[in-house]
Design an enzyme around this catalytic site. Sequence first.
Site, short mmCIF file in Angstrom:
data_model
loop_
_atom_site.label_atom_id
_atom_site.label_comp_id
_atom_site.label_asym_id
_atom_site.label_seq_id
_atom_site.Cartn_x
_atom_site.Cartn_y
_atom_site.Cartn_z
N ASP A 102 3.27 1.05 -5.37
CA ASP A 102 1.89 1.21 -5.84
C ASP A 102 1.97 1.48 -7.35
O ASP A 102 3.05 1.74 -7.89
CB ASP A 102 1.23 2.39 -5.09
CG ASP A 102 -0.25 2.58 -5.44
OD1 ASP A 102 -0.86 1.65 -5.99
OD2 ASP A 102 -0.78 3.68 -5.17
N CYS A 121 -0.63 -2.06 -2.08
CA CYS A 121 -2.04 -1.92 -1.67
C CYS A 121 -2.98 -2.70 -2.58
O CYS A 121 -4.09 -3.01 -2.19
CB CYS A 121 -2.42 -0.44 -1.64
SG CYS A 121 -2.11 0.41 -3.19
N GLN A 169 -6.13 2.13 4.21
CA GLN A 169 -5.16 1.19 3.66
C GLN A 169 -3.88 1.16 4.50
O GLN A 169 -3.37 0.10 4.84
CB GLN A 169 -4.82 1.61 2.21
CG GLN A 169 -3.76 0.73 1.57
CD GLN A 169 -4.27 -0.67 1.24
OE1 GLN A 169 -5.30 -0.82 0.63
NE2 GLN A 169 -3.54 -1.69 1.65
N HIS A 201 -5.13 7.80 1.52
CA HIS A 201 -5.83 6.50 1.64
C HIS A 201 -5.56 5.96 3.05
O HIS A 201 -4.83 4.99 3.24
CB HIS A 201 -5.32 5.55 0.56
CG HIS A 201 -6.19 4.36 0.32
ND1 HIS A 201 -7.39 4.15 0.97
CD2 HIS A 201 -6.03 3.28 -0.51
CE1 HIS A 201 -7.93 3.01 0.54
NE2 HIS A 201 -7.13 2.46 -0.35
N1 NVA Z 1 -2.88 4.98 -5.94
C1 NVA Z 1 -3.94 4.05 -6.28
C2 NVA Z 1 -4.36 3.28 -5.07
C3 NVA Z 1 -5.44 2.26 -5.32
C4 NVA Z 1 -5.87 1.55 -4.07
C5 NVA Z 1 -5.10 4.83 -6.86
O1 NVA Z 1 -5.43 5.90 -6.33
O2 NVA Z 1 -5.66 4.39 -7.87
N1 CP Z 2 -6.35 -1.18 -2.10
C1 CP Z 2 -7.59 -0.76 -2.39
O1 CP Z 2 -8.09 0.23 -1.86
O2 CP Z 2 -8.24 -1.56 -3.29
P1 CP Z 2 -9.59 -1.25 -4.04
O3 CP Z 2 -9.32 -0.13 -5.02
O4 CP Z 2 -9.93 -2.54 -4.74
O5 CP Z 2 -10.64 -0.85 -3.05
#
Ligand code: NVA
Ligand code: CP
Length: 309
Positions: A226, A266, A134, A131
Amino acid sequence: MKGKDLLSIQQLSLEEIHKIFAVAKDLKDKVKRGEPHRLLEGKTLGMIFQKASTRTRVSFEVGMGQLGGQALFLGASDLQIGRGEPIKDTARVLSRYLDAIMIRTYSHAEVEELAKYADIPIINGLTDLLHPCQVLADLFTAIEHQGELKGRKLTYIGDGNNMANSLIQVCAKVGMHIAVATPPGYEPDAAIVAAAEKDAALTGSTITLNHRISAAVSDADVVYTDVWASMGQESEQVKRQQDFAGFQINSGVMKLAKPGAIVMHCLPAHRDEEITEEVIEGPQSVVFDEAENRLHVQKAILALVMGGV
Ligand code: NVA
Ligand code: CP
C-alpha cells in the site's frame, strides 16, 4: 447478520466471513449473467465521506443501485458535522431516514461513536486504523485465483497502516499465515496484533512482524503493499519516501515469493514508490480484480446487514 455493524473484521466470525464470500459469489455470477437481484428494493444507504474516494464511493453507490435501493453521497463538509454538530446527534437523525450508513473518516473512535448512537447498521469504509471492506474483497480475490485460503501465506510490505492492520485481522480469522515487513517505527497497531494472535491460535495461522523484506516474502502466495503516505499524512510524504526506501515490491522481491504468487494493492498506487510499474502491470498483478470485487463483496455485506438475504 441482519442489523449488524461492520466496523472491524474482529467483529466477524469465520462463518460470517464465509457467508459474505458465498453471497458475493452468487451476486457476482448474477451480474455476469445479467440476472436481476433487487434484494434491497426501497432501501437507502447513506455514505458519509470525510476523505477522498474512487473505488469505495462508486462501488457502494453502484452496488445499492444493482440491489434495487439507492445511495446518498454525504460529503462531510456539506453536512452539519462539518460545522460541529455532534456525531451522536447525526447518528440518531440519520437513523430515522436511512437503512444503513457507510462512513469513511479519520478517527476510528468517531465511527464507533456513530455505531453506538445509530440504530441502523454502520459499515466502515476506511478509517486511519482499519479498512475491513477492502480486505474482504482481497481475500475473495485470492480465493478466485488460488482456491482455499487456509495454510497459505500473505506477505505485506510497507507501512503498518489501516491495510496492514485489517489484513492481520482477516488472515488470523481465516487461517492464513501473514508476514509483515515495515521500516522500524512503522509497525502495525500493537493492540490489533495482540487480539489477532488469539484468533491465529485457534485457526493455526501465524503472524510475523519484522523489518526484513527477504525473510517476510519467502514462500509467499500473496504479496501485498500500500502507499507509504496514507490520506491525512500528505505532509509526511518526503520523510516517508526516505524511511521506506527499499520497502518496494519489484521483480527482485517477487523472485523470492512462490512462483505462482499474486500481487495485490488496494489502490490508489504510487508507481515506482511502493511498487514498480513492471510488477503492477505484470502477469502476477490482480489489482483490478480486487477493485472489481469491492462491488460484489460490499453488495453481499449490504444485503446481509440490511436483511436482503
Ligand atoms: N492506506 C491508504 C488506503 C487507501 C485505500 C489510505 O488510508 O490512504
Ligand atoms: N481502495 C480504496 O478504498 O480506494 P478508494 O480510496 O478509491 O475508495
